[in-house]
Design an enzyme around this catalytic site. Structure first.
Site, PDB file in Angstrom:
ATOM      1  N   GLU A  24       0.811  -1.372   0.041  1.00 11.83           N
ATOM      2  CA  GLU A  24       0.107   0.026   0.063  1.00 11.83           C
ATOM      3  C   GLU A  24       0.874   1.231  -0.245  1.00 11.83           C
ATOM      4  O   GLU A  24       1.830   1.479   0.815  1.00 11.83           O
ATOM      5  CB  GLU A  24      -0.757  -0.104   1.204  1.00 11.83           C
ATOM      6  CG  GLU A  24      -1.766  -1.085   1.631  1.00 11.83           C
ATOM      7  CD  GLU A  24      -2.529  -1.195   0.127  1.00 11.83           C
ATOM      8  OE1 GLU A  24      -3.028  -0.476  -0.366  1.00 11.83           O
ATOM      9  OE2 GLU A  24      -2.934  -2.645  -0.206  1.00 11.83           O
TER      10      GLU A  24
ATOM     11  N   CYS B 112      -1.766   9.502   3.669  1.00  3.03           N
ATOM     12  CA  CYS B 112      -1.848   9.061   2.458  1.00  3.03           C
ATOM     13  C   CYS B 112      -3.016   9.499   1.621  1.00  3.03           C
ATOM     14  O   CYS B 112      -3.007   9.642   0.715  1.00  3.03           O
ATOM     15  CB  CYS B 112      -1.643   7.823   2.279  1.00  3.03           C
ATOM     16  SG  CYS B 112      -2.784   6.615   3.340  1.00  3.03           S
TER      17      CYS B 112
HETATM   18  P1  NAD Z   1       8.771   4.815   3.793  1.00  9.31           P
HETATM   19  O1  NAD Z   1       8.475   4.236   2.669  1.00  9.31           O
HETATM   20  O2  NAD Z   1       9.632   5.937   4.170  1.00  9.31           O
HETATM   21  O3  NAD Z   1       8.760   3.813   5.228  1.00  9.31           O
HETATM   22  C1  NAD Z   1       7.869   2.744   5.346  1.00  9.31           C
HETATM   23  C2  NAD Z   1       8.544   1.607   6.292  1.00  9.31           C
HETATM   24  O4  NAD Z   1       9.230   0.965   5.051  1.00  9.31           O
HETATM   25  C3  NAD Z   1       9.194   2.107   7.105  1.00  9.31           C
HETATM   26  O5  NAD Z   1       9.046   0.961   8.127  1.00  9.31           O
HETATM   27  C4  NAD Z   1      10.545   2.115   6.730  1.00  9.31           C
HETATM   28  O6  NAD Z   1      11.595   1.688   7.791  1.00  9.31           O
HETATM   29  C5  NAD Z   1      10.749   0.742   5.693  1.00  9.31           C
HETATM   30  N1  NAD Z   1      11.776   0.963   4.761  1.00  9.31           N
HETATM   31  C6  NAD Z   1      12.544   1.752   4.377  1.00  9.31           C
HETATM   32  N2  NAD Z   1      13.182   1.419   3.512  1.00  9.31           N
HETATM   33  C7  NAD Z   1      13.091   0.278   3.360  1.00  9.31           C
HETATM   34  C8  NAD Z   1      13.895  -0.863   2.679  1.00  9.31           C
HETATM   35  N3  NAD Z   1      14.651  -0.498   1.757  1.00  9.31           N
HETATM   36  N4  NAD Z   1      13.452  -2.188   2.620  1.00  9.31           N
HETATM   37  C9  NAD Z   1      12.551  -2.496   3.539  1.00  9.31           C
HETATM   38  N5  NAD Z   1      11.893  -1.560   4.173  1.00  9.31           N
HETATM   39  C10 NAD Z   1      12.103  -0.209   4.199  1.00  9.31           C
HETATM   40  O7  NAD Z   1       7.327   5.438   4.254  1.00  9.31           O
HETATM   41  P2  NAD Z   1       7.001   6.426   5.517  1.00  9.31           P
HETATM   42  O8  NAD Z   1       7.639   7.987   5.382  1.00  9.31           O
HETATM   43  O9  NAD Z   1       7.136   5.699   6.741  1.00  9.31           O
HETATM   44  O10 NAD Z   1       5.376   6.633   5.228  1.00  9.31           O
HETATM   45  C11 NAD Z   1       4.502   7.745   4.401  1.00  9.31           C
HETATM   46  C12 NAD Z   1       4.269   7.184   3.152  1.00  9.31           C
HETATM   47  O11 NAD Z   1       3.349   5.813   3.357  1.00  9.31           O
HETATM   48  C13 NAD Z   1       3.604   7.977   2.025  1.00  9.31           C
HETATM   49  O12 NAD Z   1       4.063   7.856   0.771  1.00  9.31           O
HETATM   50  C14 NAD Z   1       2.320   7.675   2.364  1.00  9.31           C
HETATM   51  O13 NAD Z   1       1.229   8.111   1.352  1.00  9.31           O
HETATM   52  C15 NAD Z   1       2.183   6.058   2.500  1.00  9.31           C
HETATM   53  N6  NAD Z   1       1.054   5.470   3.466  1.00  9.31           N
HETATM   54  C16 NAD Z   1       0.297   4.865   2.639  1.00  9.31           C
HETATM   55  C17 NAD Z   1      -0.932   4.506   2.968  1.00  9.31           C
HETATM   56  C18 NAD Z   1      -1.753   3.642   2.556  1.00  9.31           C
HETATM   57  O14 NAD Z   1      -2.707   2.877   2.894  1.00  9.31           O
HETATM   58  N7  NAD Z   1      -1.730   3.552   1.156  1.00  9.31           N
HETATM   59  C19 NAD Z   1      -1.049   4.533   4.292  1.00  9.31           C
HETATM   60  C20 NAD Z   1      -0.146   5.352   5.109  1.00  9.31           C
HETATM   61  C21 NAD Z   1       1.036   5.754   4.600  1.00  9.31           C
END
Ligand code: NAD
Length: 542
Positions: free
Chosen positions: A297, A331
């Site tokens: 997501e 999001c």
């Molecule tokens: P992010 O992608 O920076 O991080 C998300 C998670 O991924 C964190 O736990 C992070 O530590 C982990 N991560 C980072 N790099 C990684 C890698 N290389 N391998 C595996 N895991 C890794 O996102 P964020 O800043 O935490 O959240 C904001 C984003 O999430 C926004 O883009 C928002 O739109 C999206 N979001 C989407 C939904 C949805 O339901 N569609 C809901 C909430 C947030």
């Protein structure tokens, strides 16, 4: 095998959403919230362990989590995993899997319902941690905890529905039975912006369907993540079913995603990380027995359309709430407002006048509508998009920011942008709204659909044919008519997008748990000539 102790589960009342609180009207709720913040503040700065195989584990290195509204306030010191902890968590989850897979759906649902009770009893405290760790306003934090409880209650019931084996089309002499079983080890990788609800939603879905879990919260909300761990501990989940690791996202997340024993990755976060995980999970690693599945997501660039028949009084507060509540860090947040030419000037001037009334300051103070962003990186990113916007479009309104420490940015509104501009195409994830002008309703729909994302959207209109057209042609996962585009509720608005917003899996909906399961079919030739011994055979699953 079914166990009598859990048979109460068969007569559970129908699912109901957890009620929200109204701090403005209810003095008692207001006081409880104040004392929860005080109590949480007295617990700040502690050292937190990992949780592997029902044991707390510390390593020699830690990292800090801070209050975004006051970064000198340390929320907690978190244990940094080393790769041996990743291996230990995988081994624990692997050992626990066969017994957990064979545990009845009733019993698994029971654990979720028990966790929901614990969460309900700590609802103010759980909310207060979010205020201090991720800068949510009171109502936003409380709503997140309610959503987390909803996921537990909803998925407990959903798993019972799916656990019933189904008889399929059969011909005489043949019996066909269709049922589901869990995949194995699920890795849950969560964002910080709904730090309890999204995390617990993914964790609960994986656990209740019989998978074992390694949960990795965002490094920006690890103490809320630890709170999640504490919700499971009193309910006595068997060792190894739930494990919690903290540390650098790419390092641990990467090691987990690439591990050959992992069969499922439930991810919510940015498009960049999500696509990276999909790519890594598609690689076959030595000794890997599964085709890994990624539940993914991702982000959005969500639009609200206002047409010439819209009730502007209703639209303006909903637009501002959708765009700027929790600093636009949802999001589902509205980041593009598309207004029809006929009402453009009236709508835009009223929007700006109302935006001027929104108060900015620490999220902990309930008189503020709007607080600090999650971290310095987010502050720098939004600031850089404001500079891009100044070159691409016209700056219509920018709020003042408080002169206190904290990752504050101004609430910013641009107009006269082209749909192709970066500020109208890329997810900024902050309080930046771009207004676009549409010639007519068809043009508005085209503009709304003109990004790579398809997450949420909304239309304000009193023209039935417009609402009908939007229902069919405004292609997003969650479309709202005559209301804002945030605040999806479990069971009522299953949530999630498609295209570059995700896999369309719809958390909190009737199909979600299927992503954590593999279907199986058993076909029996019933033209038998008698079984040996006295026992008979009838098909059962767990
Ligand atoms: P992010 O992608 O920076 O991080 C998300 C998670 O991924 C964190 O736990 C992070 O530590 C982990 N991560 C980072 N790099 C990684 C890698 N290389 N391998 C595996 N895991 C890794 O996102 P964020 O800043 O935490 O959240 C904001 C984003 O999430 C926004 O883009 C928002 O739109 C999206 N979001 C989407 C939904 C949805 O339901 N569609 C809901 C909430 C947030």
């Amino acid at each position: 095998m079914k166990n009598k102790k859990f048979s109460y589960i068969d007569t559970l009342p129908a699912f109901k959403n957890e009620p929200l609180a109204n701090f403005a009207k209810n003095k008692d709720e207001f006081q409880k919230f104040l004392s929860a913040i005080r109590s949480v503040r007295s617990q700040l700065g502690k050292k937190y362990p990992l949780y592997i195989d029902n044991e707390e584990v510390f390593t020699n290195t830690t990292f800090q989590s801070v209050n975004p509204n006051n970064p000198s306030e340390i929320i907690g010191n978190l244990t940094n995993v080393d790769l041996s902890n990743v291996s230990a968590a995988i081994a624990a989850a692997k050992n626990a899997f066969p017994a957990w897979r064979n545990t009845s759906a009733q019993e698994r649902a029971h654990y979720l319902l028990e966790v929901a009770k614990v969460a309900r009893s700590r609802i103010y405290e759980l909310s207060a941690w979010q205020i201090l760790e991720v800068g949510k306003q009171w109502d936003q934090a409380y709503a997140d905890v309610c959503e987390a409880i909803d996921f537990l209650e909803y998925y407990a019931r959903e798993t019972l529905r799916l656990a019933e084996p189904r008889q399929l089309e059969s011909i005489p002499g043949e019996l066909n039975t269709y049922f589901y079983e869990p995949r194995g080890i699920a890795v849950v990788i969560a964002p910080w912006n709904f730090p309890l609800a999204i995390s617990l939603g993914m964790v609960a879905a994986a656990i209740v369907t019989g998978n074992t879990v390694i949960y990795k919260p965002s490094e920006l909300s690890p103490v809320v993540g630890f709170n999640l761990t504490q919700l499971f501990r009193p309910v006595g989940l068997p060792s190894g079913v739930f494990n919690y690791l903290t540390g650098d996202g790419p390092t641990i997340g990467g090691a987990l995603v690439e591990h050959p024993d992992v069969s499922l990755i439930a991810f919510t976060g940015s498009k960049k990380t999500g696509l990276h995980i999909c790519q890594k999970a598609a690689t076959l690693y030595p000794n890997q027995p599964y085709v890994k599945r990624v539940i993914c997501e991702m982000g959005g660039k969500n639009a609200i359309i206002v047409d010439e028949t819209a009730d502007i009084d209703e639209a303006i507060p909903s637009i501002l709430h959708s765009a700027f509540a929790y600093q636009g860090q949802k999001c589902s947040a509205c980041s593009r407002l598309i207004v029809l030419d006929a009402v453009y000037d009236q709508c835009v001037s009223r929007l700006v006048e109302t935006a001027k009334t929104l108060t900015i300051g620490p999220s902990e103070d309930p008189s503020n509508f709007f607080g600090a962003l999650i971290d310095k990186k987010a502050q720098e990113k939004v600031t850089s998009y404001i500079e891009i916007g100044k070159k691409e479009a016209s700056l219509l309104y920018q709020s003042p920011t408080p002169e206190i420490p904290g990752f504050f940015v101004p609430l910013t509104i641009f107009n006269n942008a082209l749909p192709s501009h970066r500020i109208a195409q890329e997810e900024v994830f902050g309080p930046l709204l771009v207004i676009l002008r549409a010639k007519n309703f068809s043009h508005a729909i085209d503009l709304a659909n003109s990004t790579e994302f398809a997450l949420t959207g909304s239309v304000f209109s009193r023209t039935p044919s417009h609402l009908q057209k939007a229902s069919q042609e405004f292609r997003v996962g969650n479309l709202y008519l005559n209301r804002g585009c945030t605040g999806a509720i479990v069971g009522r608005q299953p949530f999630g997008g498609f295209r570059m917003s995700g896999g369309g899996t719809k958390a909190g909906g009737p199909d979600y748990l299927l992503h954590f399961l593999d279907p199986r079919t058993v076909t029996e030739n019933t033209l038998r000539r008698g079984f040996q011994g006295n026992s008979s055979f009838s098909f059962t699953t767990n």
